[in-house]
Design a protein around this motif. Sequence first.
Motif, PDB file in Angstrom:
ATOM      1  N   MET A 431      14.193  27.278   8.743  1.00  0.00           N
ATOM      2  CA  MET A 431      15.152  26.335   8.177  1.00  0.00           C
ATOM      3  C   MET A 431      14.793  24.897   8.556  1.00  0.00           C
ATOM      4  N   VAL A 432      14.294  24.692   9.763  1.00  0.00           N
ATOM      5  CA  VAL A 432      13.850  23.355  10.168  1.00  0.00           C
ATOM      6  C   VAL A 432      12.661  22.922   9.312  1.00  0.00           C
ATOM      7  N   ILE A 433      11.757  23.849   9.040  1.00  0.00           N
ATOM      8  CA  ILE A 433      10.620  23.523   8.176  1.00  0.00           C
ATOM      9  C   ILE A 433      11.108  23.131   6.782  1.00  0.00           C
ATOM     10  N   ALA A 434      12.142  23.806   6.299  1.00  0.00           N
ATOM     11  CA  ALA A 434      12.721  23.441   5.001  1.00  0.00           C
ATOM     12  C   ALA A 434      13.263  22.015   5.039  1.00  0.00           C
ATOM     13  N   ALA A 435      13.912  21.651   6.143  1.00  0.00           N
ATOM     14  CA  ALA A 435      14.424  20.281   6.276  1.00  0.00           C
ATOM     15  C   ALA A 435      13.280  19.267   6.330  1.00  0.00           C
ATOM     16  N   VAL A 436      12.187  19.622   7.001  1.00  0.00           N
ATOM     17  CA  VAL A 436      11.014  18.739   7.049  1.00  0.00           C
ATOM     18  C   VAL A 436      10.451  18.544   5.647  1.00  0.00           C
ATOM     19  N   LEU A 437      10.421  19.591   4.859  1.00  0.00           N
ATOM     20  CA  LEU A 437       9.958  19.474   3.475  1.00  0.00           C
ATOM     21  C   LEU A 437      10.867  18.544   2.673  1.00  0.00           C
ATOM     22  N   GLY A 438      12.168  18.627   2.932  1.00  0.00           N
ATOM     23  CA  GLY A 438      13.092  17.710   2.274  1.00  0.00           C
ATOM     24  C   GLY A 438      12.802  16.265   2.663  1.00  0.00           C
ATOM     25  N   ALA A 439      12.496  16.043   3.943  1.00  0.00           N
ATOM     26  CA  ALA A 439      12.151  14.696   4.399  1.00  0.00           C
ATOM     27  C   ALA A 439      10.852  14.214   3.750  1.00  0.00           C
ATOM     28  N   LEU A 440       9.909  15.133   3.544  1.00  0.00           N
ATOM     29  CA  LEU A 440       8.669  14.789   2.852  1.00  0.00           C
ATOM     30  C   LEU A 440       8.952  14.347   1.417  1.00  0.00           C
ATOM     31  N   ALA A 441       9.871  15.050   0.761  1.00  0.00           N
ATOM     32  CA  ALA A 441      10.266  14.646  -0.593  1.00  0.00           C
ATOM     33  C   ALA A 441      10.870  13.250  -0.587  1.00  0.00           C
ATOM     34  N   LEU A 442      11.632  12.954   0.453  1.00  0.00           N
ATOM     35  CA  LEU A 442      12.236  11.625   0.591  1.00  0.00           C
ATOM     36  C   LEU A 442      11.156  10.552   0.680  1.00  0.00           C
ATOM     37  N   LEU A 443      10.126  10.809   1.466  1.00  0.00           N
ATOM     38  CA  LEU A 443       9.032   9.852   1.600  1.00  0.00           C
ATOM     39  C   LEU A 443       8.281   9.666   0.282  1.00  0.00           C
ATOM     40  N   CYS A 444       8.082  10.746  -0.448  1.00  0.00           N
ATOM     41  CA  CYS A 444       7.356  10.669  -1.717  1.00  0.00           C
ATOM     42  C   CYS A 444       8.072   9.791  -2.732  1.00  0.00           C
ATOM     43  N   LEU A 445       9.409   9.763  -2.662  1.00  0.00           N
ATOM     44  CA  LEU A 445      10.187   8.987  -3.629  1.00  0.00           C
ATOM     45  C   LEU A 445      10.431   7.551  -3.181  1.00  0.00           C
ATOM     46  N   SER A 446      10.298   7.290  -1.880  1.00  0.00           N
ATOM     47  CA  SER A 446      10.732   6.002  -1.336  1.00  0.00           C
ATOM     48  C   SER A 446       9.999   4.820  -1.944  1.00  0.00           C
ATOM     49  N   ARG A 447       8.691   4.905  -2.087  1.00  0.00           N
ATOM     50  CA  ARG A 447       7.921   3.759  -2.571  1.00  0.00           C
ATOM     51  C   ARG A 447       8.326   3.377  -3.992  1.00  0.00           C
ATOM     52  N   ASP A 448       8.388   4.345  -4.879  1.00  0.00           N
ATOM     53  CA  ASP A 448       8.735   4.047  -6.268  1.00  0.00           C
ATOM     54  C   ASP A 448      10.193   3.621  -6.411  1.00  0.00           C
ATOM     55  N   ALA A 449      11.069   4.188  -5.577  1.00  0.00           N
ATOM     56  CA  ALA A 449      12.498   3.872  -5.695  1.00  0.00           C
ATOM     57  C   ALA A 449      12.775   2.423  -5.338  1.00  0.00           C
ATOM     58  N   LEU A 450      11.954   1.835  -4.461  1.00  0.00           N
ATOM     59  CA  LEU A 450      12.170   0.455  -4.043  1.00  0.00           C
ATOM     60  C   LEU A 450      11.472  -0.553  -4.958  1.00  0.00           C
ATOM     61  N   THR A 451      10.704  -0.027  -5.936  1.00  0.00           N
ATOM     62  CA  THR A 451      10.019  -0.900  -6.886  1.00  0.00           C
ATOM     63  C   THR A 451      10.902  -1.118  -8.105  1.00  0.00           C
ATOM     64  N   PRO A 452      11.112  -2.350  -8.555  1.00  0.00           N
ATOM     65  CA  PRO A 452      11.954  -2.591  -9.730  1.00  0.00           C
ATOM     66  C   PRO A 452      11.437  -1.823 -10.945  1.00  0.00           C
ATOM     67  N   GLU A 453      12.371  -1.209 -11.674  1.00  0.00           N
ATOM     68  CA  GLU A 453      12.005  -0.454 -12.860  1.00  0.00           C
ATOM     69  C   GLU A 453      11.867  -1.394 -14.047  1.00  0.00           C
ATOM     70  N   GLN A 454      10.841  -1.159 -14.857  1.00  0.00           N
ATOM     71  CA  GLN A 454      10.550  -2.001 -16.005  1.00  0.00           C
ATOM     72  C   GLN A 454      10.623  -1.169 -17.273  1.00  0.00           C
ATOM     73  N   PRO A 455      11.808  -0.934 -17.827  1.00  0.00           N
ATOM     74  CA  PRO A 455      11.911  -0.115 -19.029  1.00  0.00           C
ATOM     75  C   PRO A 455      11.315  -0.793 -20.237  1.00  0.00           C
ATOM     76  N   GLU A 456      10.637  -0.018 -21.086  1.00  0.00           N
ATOM     77  CA  GLU A 456      10.094  -0.537 -22.328  1.00  0.00           C
ATOM     78  C   GLU A 456      10.942  -0.008 -23.469  1.00  0.00           C
ATOM     79  N   PRO A 457      11.409  -0.868 -24.372  1.00  0.00           N
ATOM     80  CA  PRO A 457      12.244  -0.389 -25.464  1.00  0.00           C
ATOM     81  C   PRO A 457      11.510   0.644 -26.286  1.00  0.00           C
ATOM     82  N   VAL A 458      12.165   1.764 -26.462  1.00  0.00           N
ATOM     83  CA  VAL A 458      11.576   2.839 -27.233  1.00  0.00           C
ATOM     84  C   VAL A 458      12.593   3.397 -28.195  1.00  0.00           C
ATOM     85  N   ARG A 459      12.157   3.760 -29.342  1.00  0.00           N
ATOM     86  CA  ARG A 459      13.038   4.359 -30.319  1.00  0.00           C
ATOM     87  C   ARG A 459      12.603   5.797 -30.485  1.00  0.00           C
TER      88      ARG A 459
END
Length: 462
Positions: A431-459
């Motif tokens: 279960m601790v290893i599962a929590a560590v994997l969750g923390a790894l997922a957090l790290l994987c998302l952190s960089r992109d989440a802090l970068t401003p999103e630039q949506p391109e208009p799409v139809r």
Amino acid sequence: MRGDTVAGDRPPVEGNRWWLVVAVGLAVFMAMLDMSIVGIALPSIEADFDASPAAAEWVVLGYLLPLVGVTLPVGPWLDQVGKRSALVFSTTGFVVAGVAAGLAPNLAWLVGARIVQGSFGAILFALGPALAALAVRPEARGRALSVVATVGPLGGVTGPVLGGFLVDNLGWPWTFYLNVPVGLVVVGIGLAQLRADGPLRRPELSMVAEVAVLGTAALALLGGLALSAGRGLGWLALGLAGLPLLYLWLRMRASQNVRRLLRTRAVGGPHLALVAQTTAVGALVFLTPFYLQNTLRMSATTAGLAMLAFPLATLLVAPVAGALADAWSTRRTALSGVALFVVGLLATAPLNPDWGAVDLAWRLAVVGAGAGLFSGPNQSAVMSSAPRELLATAGATTSLARQLGFSLGPGLATTTWAVSGYTALGMRTAMVIAAVLGALALLCLSRDALTPEQPEPVRVTH
């Protein structure tokens, strides 16, 4: 309102087709359900066919292997064919293969039918996110993808409960016949909501070679994990045999679209996060019944009710996650979800022998709420960043990431638990290893989440 968009240029959509989103969600739910519902039927299948447990395990592996081997190769093929034809073809094939499995006169027939069913399931997994992204306007895409990304995994969690009822009251073949009414609904909605946008095309020979390479690599990886728990950690080396095959696949022309997609900005992180998060979920869902029934001495019924806290929380939070993704940010919503997911896992990890059903249920609810907040927005982040011509490929890669996690999680948990001699400490370590994997997922998302999103208009077109 802030909505992420898919890169490309399309005619404007006239309205959101929510019935199509519902149909896609049902199709993915059906395919996920068949991953887990059969597990509880294995003892009955063993008895009916006088088979050994090792032989009966191929009823499960026969479905999982094509999910890993076919999902990636089928993505580029789906980018080139009509989506209406693909949905009808894959759903019909899945249902027919399921009926053939239910009618199986022997184990070999059943395993063969499951391999065919898993192949059609791989098409459904790859097609689902692309269809959901195209079914609605860009500002509603987060909500649409939250439906698919949340309802689908619920099939995996609710499978044992539903399967137990069917096996006890109607017999194990009904775990396969259940697909018939669901499949008819999906095909009916698809025909009504999608225009004829092109026929199917015969796959190229390179796709067949790609399936063979990836399928063999999957067999080595999953086989190594399955054998290591019962026969020793030395069998993990079998998984290493898959590495040369993966390298060979990367050198193949067929992998070009996948490599191009994963090099796209803000796509790689969500994929890695998805593998880590679903591996943690797979470990949690595998271990929890053993803790409830063996440690807390609960009945199967009480244990099942306690475990329902996870999917119920996921289901309740998913609409909120979709709305937040559309109005605020897909990436930051996903990041918030995985953070809550980690908190829930850390609260669950002690697995105290003095807990009752309620003590575990609220912890599972926190984990489930985090999963619901993460799944849809993470999927939306990938589909919004993917080039228009690679939408089905993006659906395939995220589906493969999800299936890998759900397949690796139980194996990782079993191996960790087995090393300790199946003690309570080994269960807590897993279960601790599962929590560590969750923390790894957090790290994987952190960089992109802090970068401003630039949506391109799409139809988006019908």
